[in-house]
Design a protein around this motif. Structure first.
Motif, PDB file in Angstrom:
ATOM      1  N   TYR A  49     -26.047   7.124 -15.158  1.00 27.21           N
ATOM      2  CA  TYR A  49     -26.703   8.383 -15.454  1.00 27.21           C
ATOM      3  C   TYR A  49     -25.752   9.283 -16.231  1.00 27.21           C
ATOM      4  CZ  TYR A  49     -29.553   6.530 -11.675  1.00 27.21           C
ATOM      5  OH  TYR A  49     -30.335   5.711 -10.897  1.00 27.21           O
ATOM      6  N   VAL A  50     -26.296  10.296 -16.879  1.00 27.22           N
ATOM      7  CA  VAL A  50     -25.475  11.247 -17.616  1.00 27.22           C
ATOM      8  C   VAL A  50     -26.007  12.653 -17.324  1.00 27.22           C
ATOM      9  CG1 VAL A  50     -26.848  10.965 -19.743  1.00 27.22           C
ATOM     10  CG2 VAL A  50     -24.484  11.803 -19.890  1.00 27.22           C
ATOM     11  N   ALA A  51     -25.088  13.587 -17.030  1.00 30.63           N
ATOM     12  CA  ALA A  51     -25.483  14.951 -16.682  1.00 30.63           C
ATOM     13  C   ALA A  51     -24.392  15.916 -17.109  1.00 30.63           C
ATOM     14  CB  ALA A  51     -25.716  15.070 -15.171  1.00 30.63           C
ATOM     15  N   GLY A  52     -24.778  17.182 -17.286  1.00 31.61           N
ATOM     16  CA  GLY A  52     -23.790  18.184 -17.644  1.00 31.61           C
ATOM     17  C   GLY A  52     -24.358  19.580 -17.608  1.00 31.61           C
ATOM     18  N   LEU A  53     -23.462  20.557 -17.763  1.00 35.89           N
ATOM     19  CA  LEU A  53     -23.786  21.989 -17.791  1.00 35.89           C
ATOM     20  C   LEU A  53     -23.427  22.547 -19.166  1.00 35.89           C
ATOM     21  CD1 LEU A  53     -24.385  24.800 -16.384  1.00 35.89           C
ATOM     22  CD2 LEU A  53     -21.946  24.854 -15.844  1.00 35.89           C
ATOM     23  N   SER A  54     -24.316  23.345 -19.730  1.00 33.53           N
ATOM     24  CA  SER A  54     -24.072  24.064 -20.972  1.00 33.53           C
ATOM     25  C   SER A  54     -23.820  23.078 -22.115  1.00 33.53           C
ATOM     26  CB  SER A  54     -22.919  25.057 -20.779  1.00 33.53           C
ATOM     27  OG  SER A  54     -22.872  25.998 -21.811  1.00 33.53           O
ATOM     28  N   ALA A  55     -22.640  23.123 -22.756  1.00 37.07           N
ATOM     29  CA  ALA A  55     -22.348  22.155 -23.821  1.00 37.07           C
ATOM     30  C   ALA A  55     -22.384  20.738 -23.265  1.00 37.07           C
ATOM     31  CB  ALA A  55     -20.986  22.449 -24.439  1.00 37.07           C
ATOM     32  N   GLY A  56     -21.992  20.578 -22.002  1.00 36.66           N
ATOM     33  CA  GLY A  56     -22.064  19.267 -21.361  1.00 36.66           C
ATOM     34  C   GLY A  56     -23.497  18.794 -21.188  1.00 36.66           C
ATOM     35  N   ALA A  57     -24.416  19.734 -20.960  1.00 37.64           N
ATOM     36  CA  ALA A  57     -25.833  19.382 -20.855  1.00 37.64           C
ATOM     37  C   ALA A  57     -26.369  18.943 -22.207  1.00 37.64           C
ATOM     38  CB  ALA A  57     -26.641  20.560 -20.321  1.00 37.64           C
ATOM     39  N   ALA A  58     -25.993  19.665 -23.266  1.00 37.56           N
ATOM     40  CA  ALA A  58     -26.401  19.269 -24.616  1.00 37.56           C
ATOM     41  C   ALA A  58     -25.877  17.869 -24.927  1.00 37.56           C
ATOM     42  CB  ALA A  58     -25.897  20.281 -25.643  1.00 37.56           C
ATOM     43  N   ALA A  59     -24.627  17.600 -24.564  1.00 39.05           N
ATOM     44  CA  ALA A  59     -24.052  16.270 -24.794  1.00 39.05           C
ATOM     45  C   ALA A  59     -24.786  15.209 -23.977  1.00 39.05           C
ATOM     46  CB  ALA A  59     -22.564  16.278 -24.443  1.00 39.05           C
ATOM     47  N   ALA A  60     -25.139  15.539 -22.735  1.00 38.38           N
ATOM     48  CA  ALA A  60     -25.858  14.581 -21.887  1.00 38.38           C
ATOM     49  C   ALA A  60     -27.213  14.222 -22.492  1.00 38.38           C
ATOM     50  CB  ALA A  60     -26.044  15.157 -20.481  1.00 38.38           C
ATOM     51  N   VAL A  61     -27.921  15.230 -23.014  1.00 36.74           N
ATOM     52  CA  VAL A  61     -29.225  14.965 -23.633  1.00 36.74           C
ATOM     53  C   VAL A  61     -29.052  14.085 -24.870  1.00 36.74           C
ATOM     54  CG1 VAL A  61     -31.210  16.036 -24.780  1.00 36.74           C
ATOM     55  CG2 VAL A  61     -30.277  17.053 -22.706  1.00 36.74           C
ATOM     56  N   ILE A  62     -28.053  14.390 -25.697  1.00 34.91           N
ATOM     57  CA  ILE A  62     -27.789  13.571 -26.887  1.00 34.91           C
ATOM     58  C   ILE A  62     -27.472  12.130 -26.487  1.00 34.91           C
ATOM     59  CG2 ILE A  62     -26.157  13.191 -28.783  1.00 34.91           C
ATOM     60  CD1 ILE A  62     -25.923  16.312 -28.928  1.00 34.91           C
ATOM     61  N   MET A  63     -26.604  11.969 -25.496  1.00 31.46           N
ATOM     62  CA  MET A  63     -26.206  10.620 -25.063  1.00 31.46           C
ATOM     63  C   MET A  63     -27.401   9.841 -24.506  1.00 31.46           C
ATOM     64  SD  MET A  63     -23.008  10.243 -25.769  1.00 31.46           S
ATOM     65  CE  MET A  63     -22.500   8.861 -24.754  1.00 31.46           C
ATOM     66  N   GLY A  64     -28.200  10.508 -23.658  1.00 27.88           N
ATOM     67  CA  GLY A  64     -29.327   9.825 -23.041  1.00 27.88           C
ATOM     68  C   GLY A  64     -30.386   9.399 -24.034  1.00 27.88           C
ATOM     69  N   ILE A  65     -30.666  10.272 -25.008  1.00 23.23           N
ATOM     70  CA  ILE A  65     -31.682   9.948 -26.015  1.00 23.23           C
ATOM     71  C   ILE A  65     -31.152   8.916 -27.007  1.00 23.23           C
ATOM     72  CG2 ILE A  65     -32.884  10.935 -28.022  1.00 23.23           C
ATOM     73  CD1 ILE A  65     -33.528  13.362 -26.312  1.00 23.23           C
ATOM     74  N   THR A  66     -29.861   8.984 -27.321  1.00 23.38           N
ATOM     75  CA  THR A  66     -29.274   8.051 -28.274  1.00 23.38           C
ATOM     76  C   THR A  66     -29.106   6.654 -27.681  1.00 23.38           C
ATOM     77  OG1 THR A  66     -28.092   9.896 -29.292  1.00 23.38           O
ATOM     78  CG2 THR A  66     -27.327   7.688 -29.840  1.00 23.38           C
ATOM     79  N   TYR A  67     -28.811   6.569 -26.389  1.00 25.43           N
ATOM     80  CA  TYR A  67     -28.560   5.277 -25.745  1.00 25.43           C
ATOM     81  C   TYR A  67     -29.485   5.055 -24.543  1.00 25.43           C
ATOM     82  CZ  TYR A  67     -24.399   5.617 -28.626  1.00 25.43           C
ATOM     83  OH  TYR A  67     -23.542   5.762 -29.696  1.00 25.43           O
TER      84      TYR A  67
END
Length: 198
Positions: free
Chosen positions: A12-30
């Motif tokens: 799983y991938v999760a984050g807050l703020s910039a980390g949340a944006a990164a988590a969404v990018i990672m999850g959708i990309t992979y």
């Protein structure tokens, strides 16, 4: 995963703020790797393309949700919708709460089947009220879940009072993300083989 005994269905991938944006990018990309995404106070994938647009989206919220059609670099076909849970305080002055809506809209935009939506309201004793919106598939399982925390700012909901960017008045985002993640193993990944002790 290469070095440790990791269940490939439970990444799983999760984050807050910039980390949340990164988590969404990672999850959708992979989507072949991540079983589910947890985003707290972040941006939708593709909502900004540079520092200036990122600050604009953070202040005002993204416009229409950006439809993502790729799954891995160079792959133009979206293979799988990644279950996503989103948290956002409705008084967030750092990342506009509209961005949480856009993350959900982005996932919904890539879905071909109709979703059943229901909204629940609650309050943490001595803490924040919240609205929880569940978007369920035909089987009734919530594939997308959005928590709007009333009165909360830019802070991890339910976090320790000793931490920075935390709001102990809840709800407990970490507990709810973990619950959501455990409800969503990666169906496309093979189960790990059991090792015999004999």
């Amino acid at each position: 995963m290469r070095d440790y005994s990791v269940d490939p269905r439970r990444v799983y991938v999760a984050g807050l703020s910039a980390g949340a944006a990164a988590a969404v990018i990672m999850g959708i990309t992979y989507p072949d790797l991540y079983a589910a995404i947890g985003a707290h106070s972040g941006l939708a994938c593709g909502a900004a393309s540079d520092l200036r647009s990122a600050f604009a989206v953070m202040r005002q919220g993204a416009g229409a949700a950006v439809r993502r059609s790729g799954s891995a670099p160079g792959d133009g076909e979206y293979r799988r919708i990644v279950p996503t849970i989103v948290f956002h305080g409705d008084q967030d002055k750092t990342v506009h709460p509209r961005n949480g809506d856009r993350i959900i809209e982005q996932s919904r935009a890539n879905m071909t089947a109709d979703m059943q939506t229901r909204v629940q309201h609650g309050r943490i004793p001595g803490g924040h009220a919240y609205s929880r919106t569940l978007h369920a598939d035909a089987s009734g399982q919530a594939v997308l879940e959005q928590w709007v925390i009333h009165g909360a700012g830019h802070a991890w909901s339910g976090g320790s009072p000793a931490g920075s960017y935390t709001d102990p008045r809840g709800p407990d985002a970490a507990q709810e993300m973990l619950r959501f993640f455990l409800e969503h193993p990666h169906a496309a990944c093979p189960k790990p083989r059991e090792h015999s002790t004999a």
